[in-house]
Design a protein around this motif. Sequence first.
Motif, mmCIF file in Angstrom:
data_model
loop_
_atom_site.group_PDB
_atom_site.id
_atom_site.type_symbol
_atom_site.label_atom_id
_atom_site.label_comp_id
_atom_site.label_asym_id
_atom_site.label_seq_id
_atom_site.Cartn_x
_atom_site.Cartn_y
_atom_site.Cartn_z
ATOM 1 N N LYS A 139 0.845 -1.091 -0.094
ATOM 2 C CA LYS A 139 -0.009 -0.010 -0.034
ATOM 3 C C LYS A 139 0.898 1.369 -0.131
ATOM 4 C CE LYS A 139 -3.784 -2.302 2.601
ATOM 5 N NZ LYS A 139 -4.646 -2.221 3.775
ATOM 6 N N HIS A 140 2.024 1.111 0.610
ATOM 7 C CA HIS A 140 2.881 2.214 0.389
ATOM 8 C C HIS A 140 3.184 2.847 -0.891
ATOM 9 C CE1 HIS A 140 3.610 0.992 4.550
ATOM 10 N NE2 HIS A 140 4.202 2.188 4.971
ATOM 11 N N PHE A 141 3.293 1.885 -1.854
ATOM 12 C CA PHE A 141 3.527 2.036 -3.419
ATOM 13 C C PHE A 141 2.081 2.628 -4.377
ATOM 14 C CE2 PHE A 141 6.365 -0.806 -1.308
ATOM 15 C CZ PHE A 141 7.838 -0.164 -1.891
ATOM 16 N N MET A 142 1.094 2.598 -3.517
ATOM 17 C CA MET A 142 -0.049 2.468 -4.474
ATOM 18 C C MET A 142 -0.787 3.900 -4.538
ATOM 19 S SD MET A 142 -1.920 -0.924 -3.214
ATOM 20 C CE MET A 142 -3.473 -0.592 -4.232
ATOM 21 N N GLY A 143 -0.075 4.987 -3.510
ATOM 22 C CA GLY A 143 -0.691 6.311 -3.581
ATOM 23 C C GLY A 143 -1.799 6.462 -2.887
ATOM 24 N N PRO A 144 -2.512 7.799 -2.720
ATOM 25 C CA PRO A 144 -3.715 7.923 -2.036
ATOM 26 C C PRO A 144 -5.093 7.651 -2.605
ATOM 27 C CG PRO A 144 -2.866 10.104 -2.919
ATOM 28 C CD PRO A 144 -2.069 8.866 -3.212
ATOM 29 N N MET A 145 -4.913 7.566 -3.963
ATOM 30 C CA MET A 145 -6.385 7.455 -4.651
ATOM 31 C C MET A 145 -6.067 6.037 -5.346
ATOM 32 S SD MET A 145 -6.847 10.959 -6.327
ATOM 33 C CE MET A 145 -8.332 10.795 -7.162
ATOM 34 N N PRO A 146 -7.218 5.217 -5.338
ATOM 35 C CA PRO A 146 -7.235 3.846 -5.677
ATOM 36 C C PRO A 146 -7.098 3.786 -7.181
ATOM 37 C CG PRO A 146 -8.742 3.859 -4.047
ATOM 38 C CD PRO A 146 -8.412 5.459 -4.131
ATOM 39 N N LEU A 148 -5.800 5.734 -9.175
ATOM 40 C CA LEU A 148 -4.176 5.831 -9.652
ATOM 41 C C LEU A 148 -3.230 4.898 -9.309
ATOM 42 C CD1 LEU A 148 -4.148 9.977 -9.070
ATOM 43 C CD2 LEU A 148 -4.589 8.822 -11.224
ATOM 44 N N ALA A 149 -3.981 3.891 -8.621
ATOM 45 C CA ALA A 149 -2.758 2.893 -7.945
ATOM 46 C C ALA A 149 -1.931 2.068 -8.907
ATOM 47 C CB ALA A 149 -3.593 1.930 -7.155
ATOM 48 N N PRO A 150 -2.451 1.647 -10.253
ATOM 49 C CA PRO A 150 -1.709 1.083 -11.113
ATOM 50 C C PRO A 150 -0.615 1.922 -11.562
ATOM 51 C CG PRO A 150 -4.138 0.673 -11.681
ATOM 52 C CD PRO A 150 -3.938 2.127 -10.566
ATOM 53 N N MET A 151 -0.746 3.220 -11.762
ATOM 54 C CA MET A 151 0.234 4.098 -12.298
ATOM 55 C C MET A 151 1.116 4.519 -11.054
ATOM 56 S SD MET A 151 -0.047 7.970 -13.960
ATOM 57 C CE MET A 151 -0.736 8.702 -12.383
ATOM 58 N N MET A 152 0.711 4.540 -9.809
ATOM 59 C CA MET A 152 1.478 4.917 -8.759
ATOM 60 C C MET A 152 2.397 3.901 -8.434
ATOM 61 S SD MET A 152 0.770 8.147 -8.130
ATOM 62 C CE MET A 152 1.973 7.985 -6.650
ATOM 63 N N ILE A 153 2.082 2.475 -8.613
ATOM 64 C CA ILE A 153 2.719 1.596 -8.252
ATOM 65 C C ILE A 153 4.201 1.636 -9.184
ATOM 66 C CG2 ILE A 153 3.314 -0.882 -8.351
ATOM 67 C CD1 ILE A 153 0.324 -1.285 -7.343
#
Length: 228
Positions: A139-146, A148-153
């Motif tokens: 979860k530390h790599f997923m960002g604050p918004m679900p 945007l998680a794929p890009m944030m990872i």
Amino acid sequence: MAGGLDHPVLFLEMAAKGAGMHIPNEVLFSWLAIVVLLTLGLMTTSGLKMVPGGLQNFFEFVIGGLENFIVETMGEDGRKVTPILVAIFLYILTCNFMGLIPGFDSATNSVNHNAAMALFVFIYYNYWGIRNWGPGYIKHFMGPMPALAPMMIILEFMSHLARPLSLTLRLFGNIRGEELVLILLFMLAPIVSTFPLYFLFMLADFIQAFVFFMLTLVYLKGAFEHAH
């Protein structure tokens, strides 16, 4: 002792060659820095007193100050990683200062040596992240918004992978540049006129050790914090 045997590093190099081994300079100077720290540690702890003085007073001031700084930054969890953080700071500082001694070199003047330390830091803070949060550490790599998680990872993984490179090159570049400037000054000016600049070099060495220490502290703080 005759010839180069009166120089401790030359003696180590000749002993290694005599045993059929080739040991890089950065390894020899790294060992020498470790020996210096161990010796100082044994000298300090061999005669501990309720009212400290000399080395005990100095190291209590340094280590106590660093511990308080770590705890103020990370909270009580910081005590778990204080020994490693203090060791990193003192070791890098010792290596840096050794480069200012004529005839010696700094282990931090080597990319390989700094890369090894940077990789240790990378493994160490991720170890604590996994230990504290288990699979939830992702979860530390997923960002604050679900959404945007794929890009944030992807971005976060790239950012974390760049950290060892950043730690390595920052320390190497500054120490190598400092030593080149020092060599040029000794070539262009007498030792007497160059000596006052040693204070500036010592200050730069302290800052570089503290920067490495601070970045390691920041990475560990992120690994200990809850993912938002």
